[in-house]
Design a protein around this motif. Sequence first.
Motif, mmCIF file in Angstrom:
data_model
loop_
_atom_site.group_PDB
_atom_site.id
_atom_site.type_symbol
_atom_site.label_atom_id
_atom_site.label_comp_id
_atom_site.label_asym_id
_atom_site.label_seq_id
_atom_site.Cartn_x
_atom_site.Cartn_y
_atom_site.Cartn_z
ATOM 1 N N LEU A 163 -9.094 5.585 -20.046
ATOM 2 C CA LEU A 163 -8.255 4.535 -19.481
ATOM 3 C C LEU A 163 -6.930 4.513 -20.240
ATOM 4 C CD1 LEU A 163 -8.008 2.126 -17.507
ATOM 5 C CD2 LEU A 163 -8.929 0.669 -19.334
ATOM 6 N N HIS A 164 -5.825 4.589 -19.504
ATOM 7 C CA HIS A 164 -4.506 4.674 -20.125
ATOM 8 C C HIS A 164 -3.582 3.673 -19.457
ATOM 9 C CE1 HIS A 164 -0.943 6.280 -21.974
ATOM 10 N NE2 HIS A 164 -0.466 6.769 -20.835
ATOM 11 N N ARG A 165 -2.896 2.864 -20.265
ATOM 12 C CA ARG A 165 -2.023 1.831 -19.703
ATOM 13 C C ARG A 165 -0.643 2.422 -19.387
ATOM 14 N NH1 ARG A 165 -1.138 -4.447 -21.714
ATOM 15 N NH2 ARG A 165 0.085 -5.065 -19.898
ATOM 16 N N GLU A 166 -0.512 2.878 -18.153
ATOM 17 C CA GLU A 166 0.755 3.396 -17.646
ATOM 18 C C GLU A 166 0.602 3.561 -16.140
ATOM 19 O OE1 GLU A 166 3.994 6.948 -18.601
ATOM 20 O OE2 GLU A 166 1.955 7.100 -19.377
ATOM 21 N N PRO A 167 1.540 3.054 -15.333
ATOM 22 C CA PRO A 167 1.430 3.235 -13.885
ATOM 23 C C PRO A 167 1.460 4.722 -13.520
ATOM 24 C CG PRO A 167 3.044 1.545 -14.412
ATOM 25 C CD PRO A 167 2.701 2.230 -15.702
ATOM 26 N N LEU A 168 0.781 5.072 -12.439
ATOM 27 C CA LEU A 168 0.683 6.472 -12.038
ATOM 28 C C LEU A 168 2.054 7.093 -11.798
ATOM 29 C CD1 LEU A 168 -0.971 8.942 -11.197
ATOM 30 C CD2 LEU A 168 -1.131 7.967 -8.895
ATOM 31 N N GLN A 169 2.922 6.389 -11.085
ATOM 32 C CA GLN A 169 4.230 6.964 -10.766
ATOM 33 C C GLN A 169 5.034 7.233 -12.037
ATOM 34 O OE1 GLN A 169 6.293 4.952 -7.636
ATOM 35 N NE2 GLN A 169 8.140 6.181 -7.831
ATOM 36 N N HIS A 170 4.945 6.333 -13.009
ATOM 37 C CA HIS A 170 5.644 6.528 -14.275
ATOM 38 C C HIS A 170 5.088 7.741 -15.013
ATOM 39 C CE1 HIS A 170 7.161 4.558 -18.279
ATOM 40 N NE2 HIS A 170 7.765 5.683 -17.994
ATOM 41 N N LEU A 171 3.758 7.851 -15.061
ATOM 42 C CA LEU A 171 3.138 8.984 -15.744
ATOM 43 C C LEU A 171 3.516 10.299 -15.081
ATOM 44 C CD1 LEU A 171 1.217 10.211 -17.815
ATOM 45 C CD2 LEU A 171 -0.678 9.646 -16.293
ATOM 46 N N LEU A 172 3.499 10.331 -13.755
ATOM 47 C CA LEU A 172 3.855 11.568 -13.054
ATOM 48 C C LEU A 172 5.303 11.975 -13.329
ATOM 49 C CD1 LEU A 172 2.093 11.141 -9.584
ATOM 50 C CD2 LEU A 172 1.467 12.668 -11.468
ATOM 51 N N GLY A 173 6.158 10.990 -13.616
ATOM 52 C CA GLY A 173 7.536 11.317 -13.957
ATOM 53 C C GLY A 173 7.655 12.074 -15.259
ATOM 54 N N GLY A 209 -4.001 -0.200 -10.694
ATOM 55 C CA GLY A 209 -2.953 -1.178 -11.000
ATOM 56 C C GLY A 209 -1.926 -0.578 -11.939
ATOM 57 N N ASN A 210 -1.679 -1.238 -13.066
ATOM 58 C CA ASN A 210 -0.738 -0.738 -14.060
ATOM 59 C C ASN A 210 -1.388 0.237 -15.039
ATOM 60 O OD1 ASN A 210 1.572 -2.117 -13.155
ATOM 61 N ND2 ASN A 210 0.941 -3.983 -14.202
ATOM 62 N N TYR A 211 -2.627 0.614 -14.759
ATOM 63 C CA TYR A 211 -3.357 1.581 -15.575
ATOM 64 C C TYR A 211 -3.631 2.836 -14.758
ATOM 65 C CZ TYR A 211 -4.445 -2.209 -18.889
ATOM 66 O OH TYR A 211 -4.366 -3.241 -19.795
ATOM 67 N N VAL A 212 -4.064 3.880 -15.454
ATOM 68 C CA VAL A 212 -4.597 5.067 -14.795
ATOM 69 C C VAL A 212 -5.890 5.465 -15.493
ATOM 70 C CG1 VAL A 212 -2.404 6.006 -13.960
ATOM 71 C CG2 VAL A 212 -3.214 6.615 -16.256
ATOM 72 N N ASP A 272 0.834 -1.198 0.000
ATOM 73 C CA ASP A 272 0.000 0.000 0.000
ATOM 74 C C ASP A 272 0.874 1.255 0.000
ATOM 75 O OD1 ASP A 272 -2.431 -1.218 -0.110
ATOM 76 O OD2 ASP A 272 -2.811 -1.159 2.047
ATOM 77 N N ALA A 273 2.049 1.140 0.614
ATOM 78 C CA ALA A 273 2.998 2.251 0.641
ATOM 79 C C ALA A 273 3.843 2.307 -0.624
ATOM 80 C CB ALA A 273 3.907 2.132 1.870
ATOM 81 N N GLU A 274 3.499 1.463 -1.610
ATOM 82 C CA GLU A 274 4.145 1.440 -2.922
ATOM 83 C C GLU A 274 5.586 0.942 -2.882
ATOM 84 O OE1 GLU A 274 3.532 5.311 -4.678
ATOM 85 O OE2 GLU A 274 1.566 4.674 -5.400
#
Length: 249
Positions: free
Chosen positions: A180-190, A167-170, A96-98
């Motif tokens: 719906l976009h296939r990219e993890p949130l942390q990756h997209l925020l980068g 999950g692996n989507y946002v 949960d803490a990633e």
Amino acid sequence: MSAVRLRALLVDDEILARLAVRQALAVHDDVEIVGECGNAAEAMQAVQALRPDLLFLDIQMPGLDGFGLLEHLADRHAPMVVFTTAFAEHALQAFDAEALDYLLKPFDQARFDQALARVRHHWQGLRSGVTSAAENGAEHAQRISVRRGEHLCVIATADIDWIGADGNYVHIHAGGTRYLHREPLQHLLGRLDPARFLRIHRGVAVNVERVAEVHPLFQGNAEVVLRDGTRLGLSRRFRAAAAAALGLG
């Protein structure tokens, strides 16, 4: 030019536990140990001074525990985390803490190597996002292509209201439409401008230009209200960063 090395910080109150991680890392030339800490207070100072890419983090330590440390480090520049602990019951809370992985002591070399492979995969994804933006002549993505059926929709990042992880989507919410976009949130925020997009929960980021109100709740949590009336939870872990970004007192 030599390859960029992962910079790791070891955080554990037991010297022998830190030694075990050091020995496991000895065969990985692409990882540099930049420091060791015996408690969370030392680790907070070390993270600020050394800016490591990765924490090998114990959970139960004197004073503030590993989860408490992560709450204090919560922002988009926080290091990747692999927990190292003797207690299996914290695994769900760890993810949960990633955390990228959860190593139970004593771990063997094969299990450690598996965790580090997961770290490398995640790190390469983060770096590829930064590299792609630089190669395109822009520091941050100005548009995102999202597939809808057989078509691609191009969304200006300035038009995004908020983003929710799945999950692996946002799910990207823009102008009343959810994509719906296939990219993890942390990756997209980068890839997005950190001055515009603020993480308010482990699974939610908002466009700060869309924030209308912030309502305090209990136990340090709060509620963010967007201009269109959308209500989103602001967790205690991200409240300090939100206060700075939104100019809250």
